[in-house]
Design a protein around this motif. Structure first.
Motif, PDB file in Angstrom:
ATOM      1  N   LEU A  36       0.845  -1.193   0.000  1.00 49.60           N
ATOM      2  CA  LEU A  36       0.000   0.000   0.000  1.00 49.60           C
ATOM      3  C   LEU A  36       0.874   1.234   0.000  1.00 49.60           C
ATOM      4  CD1 LEU A  36      -2.591  -1.093   2.724  1.00 49.60           C
ATOM      5  CD2 LEU A  36      -2.857  -1.271   0.245  1.00 49.60           C
ATOM      6  N   GLU A  37       0.699   2.074  -1.010  1.00 48.56           N
ATOM      7  CA  GLU A  37       1.466   3.309  -1.143  1.00 48.56           C
ATOM      8  C   GLU A  37       2.962   3.038  -1.047  1.00 48.56           C
ATOM      9  OE1 GLU A  37      -0.296   5.889   1.795  1.00 48.56           O
ATOM     10  OE2 GLU A  37      -1.987   6.369   0.485  1.00 48.56           O
ATOM     11  N   LYS A 133      -6.484   2.547   3.006  1.00 45.21           N
ATOM     12  CA  LYS A 133      -7.289   1.867   1.995  1.00 45.21           C
ATOM     13  C   LYS A 133      -8.443   2.729   1.493  1.00 45.21           C
ATOM     14  CE  LYS A 133      -6.100  -2.929   2.945  1.00 45.21           C
ATOM     15  NZ  LYS A 133      -6.604  -4.287   3.277  1.00 45.21           N
ATOM     16  N   VAL A 134      -8.890   3.674   2.296  1.00 46.83           N
ATOM     17  CA  VAL A 134      -9.900   4.617   1.792  1.00 46.83           C
ATOM     18  C   VAL A 134      -9.324   5.363   0.591  1.00 46.83           C
ATOM     19  CG1 VAL A 134     -11.189   6.719   2.301  1.00 46.83           C
ATOM     20  CG2 VAL A 134     -11.122   4.864   3.978  1.00 46.83           C
ATOM     21  N   ARG A 135      -8.088   5.860   0.749  1.00 46.70           N
ATOM     22  CA  ARG A 135      -7.442   6.568  -0.364  1.00 46.70           C
ATOM     23  C   ARG A 135      -7.222   5.637  -1.556  1.00 46.70           C
ATOM     24  NH1 ARG A 135      -4.285   8.509   4.012  1.00 46.70           N
ATOM     25  NH2 ARG A 135      -2.551   7.113   3.448  1.00 46.70           N
ATOM     26  N   ALA A 136      -6.714   4.443  -1.271  1.00 45.33           N
ATOM     27  CA  ALA A 136      -6.375   3.513  -2.351  1.00 45.33           C
ATOM     28  C   ALA A 136      -7.605   3.052  -3.118  1.00 45.33           C
ATOM     29  CB  ALA A 136      -5.630   2.308  -1.777  1.00 45.33           C
ATOM     30  N   TYR A 137      -8.662   2.671  -2.388  1.00 42.00           N
ATOM     31  CA  TYR A 137      -9.862   2.177  -3.057  1.00 42.00           C
ATOM     32  C   TYR A 137     -10.574   3.304  -3.810  1.00 42.00           C
ATOM     33  CZ  TYR A 137      -9.301  -2.162  -0.375  1.00 42.00           C
ATOM     34  OH  TYR A 137      -8.830  -3.347   0.142  1.00 42.00           O
ATOM     35  N   ALA A 138     -10.532   4.518  -3.251  1.00 43.33           N
ATOM     36  CA  ALA A 138     -11.142   5.639  -3.961  1.00 43.33           C
ATOM     37  C   ALA A 138     -10.400   5.921  -5.261  1.00 43.33           C
ATOM     38  CB  ALA A 138     -11.154   6.883  -3.073  1.00 43.33           C
ATOM     39  N   GLN A 139      -9.076   5.936  -5.213  1.00 42.44           N
ATOM     40  CA  GLN A 139      -8.299   6.192  -6.420  1.00 42.44           C
ATOM     41  C   GLN A 139      -8.481   5.084  -7.453  1.00 42.44           C
ATOM     42  OE1 GLN A 139      -4.220   8.002  -5.886  1.00 42.44           O
ATOM     43  NE2 GLN A 139      -4.709   7.694  -3.719  1.00 42.44           N
ATOM     44  N   PRO A 143     -16.582   1.472  -6.319  1.00 39.84           N
ATOM     45  CA  PRO A 143     -17.778   2.270  -6.059  1.00 39.84           C
ATOM     46  C   PRO A 143     -18.342   2.168  -4.645  1.00 39.84           C
ATOM     47  CG  PRO A 143     -18.315   0.392  -7.444  1.00 39.84           C
ATOM     48  CD  PRO A 143     -16.831   0.421  -7.316  1.00 39.84           C
ATOM     49  N   VAL A 144     -18.119   1.032  -3.976  1.00 43.37           N
ATOM     50  CA  VAL A 144     -18.679   0.841  -2.636  1.00 43.37           C
ATOM     51  C   VAL A 144     -17.603   0.206  -1.748  1.00 43.37           C
ATOM     52  CG1 VAL A 144     -20.514  -0.200  -1.244  1.00 43.37           C
ATOM     53  CG2 VAL A 144     -20.984   0.464  -3.622  1.00 43.37           C
ATOM     54  N   TYR A 145     -17.353   0.829  -0.605  1.00 41.66           N
ATOM     55  CA  TYR A 145     -16.392   0.313   0.370  1.00 41.66           C
ATOM     56  C   TYR A 145     -17.090   0.253   1.724  1.00 41.66           C
ATOM     57  CZ  TYR A 145     -12.080   0.126   3.242  1.00 41.66           C
ATOM     58  OH  TYR A 145     -11.096  -0.224   4.141  1.00 41.66           O
ATOM     59  N   VAL A 146     -17.126  -0.944   2.313  1.00 39.76           N
ATOM     60  CA  VAL A 146     -17.747  -1.155   3.619  1.00 39.76           C
ATOM     61  C   VAL A 146     -16.660  -1.551   4.617  1.00 39.76           C
ATOM     62  CG1 VAL A 146     -19.422  -2.503   4.957  1.00 39.76           C
ATOM     63  CG2 VAL A 146     -19.943  -1.860   2.586  1.00 39.76           C
ATOM     64  N   ILE A 147     -16.675  -0.931   5.798  1.00 40.56           N
ATOM     65  CA  ILE A 147     -15.712  -1.265   6.852  1.00 40.56           C
ATOM     66  C   ILE A 147     -16.475  -1.663   8.109  1.00 40.56           C
ATOM     67  CG2 ILE A 147     -13.706  -0.508   8.173  1.00 40.56           C
ATOM     68  CD1 ILE A 147     -13.496   1.874   6.169  1.00 40.56           C
ATOM     69  N   VAL A 148     -16.239  -2.870   8.572  1.00 40.23           N
ATOM     70  CA  VAL A 148     -16.758  -3.279   9.876  1.00 40.23           C
ATOM     71  C   VAL A 148     -15.680  -2.908  10.894  1.00 40.23           C
ATOM     72  CG1 VAL A 148     -17.621  -5.193  11.280  1.00 40.23           C
ATOM     73  CG2 VAL A 148     -18.079  -5.145   8.819  1.00 40.23           C
TER      74      VAL A 148
END
Length: 210
Positions: A36-37, A133-139, A143-148
């Protein structure tokens, strides 16, 4: 469905990173290794409640028919990322197009274009799930990211990726239900309390709403 194909120019540094990550996987069976990064991230094997939360999560996805002819529900499928020449993630759970195999890229990973949703259940490396991962998945245009979020006893729903983040980020405490966007291919509603309880969180009571 979610982003254009990812292409990275390769150089000696990226191959060195991938080789190092693969050596770690060989030396530490059961650990999850990601880049990651530009940093190699190693997570220990998941605990029992983590696995229980994933099983609880899969039930509504399967009941909605998302594991079938048009899409599949898969655990630990490699996702090639556009954030660096060797970056990749291994989300806990993903809903992908049924033809995902046509999008295989490198290092047993697949292009973001076939991912409809990714989901993470936090462990000791929760900051990666909540920030990196918010940054990575957005880039990557996921379209949809869920975090428990087992640390903070919340479920996060992130949609509409824009740049290095998501335009919509909603928190769900125990006692609330979240309905996922229809873009994943079916109507799915998740019970935040049930997911967090399965993940080992102590729920204050039936009236907890946060």
């Amino acid at each position: 469905m979610s982003a254009a194909a990812v292409e990275h120019p390769h150089d000696d540094d990226s191959y060195t990173l991938l080789r190092a990550a693969n050596r770690i996987m060989e030396q530490l069976p059961g650990h999850r290794v990601e880049i990651l990064e530009g940093n190699i991230i190693v997570a220990p094997p998941a605990d029992g409640p983590h696995a229980s939360a994933l099983t609880t999560l899969m039930i509504p996805f399967l009941a909605a028919g998302l594991h079938g002819e048009e899409s599949e529900v898969l655990q630990s499928l490699g996702l090639w990322l556009p954030t660096g020449p060797a970056d990749y993630a291994v989300p806990d759970l993903a809903v992908v197009d049924a033809d995902y195999a046509n999008h295989e890229t490198e290092n047993n990973c697949y292009e973001p274009v076939c991912f409809r949703l990714v989901l993470e259940v936090t462990s000791s490396n929760h900051s990666n799930d909540l920030k990196t991962k918010v940054r990575a998945y957005a880039q990557a245009g996921i379209p949809v990211y869920v975090i428990v979020d087992r640390k903070n006893v919340r479920v996060h729903l992130l949609t509409d990726p824009v740049g290095e983040g998501y335009d919509s980020h909603t928190l769900y405490a125990p006692g609330r239900q979240l309905t996922l966007p229809d873009s994943i291919g079916a109507k799915v509603t998740l019970d935040a309390g049930a997911l967090l309880e399965a993940g080992g969180c102590r729920i204050a009571g039936p009236d907890a709403t946060g």
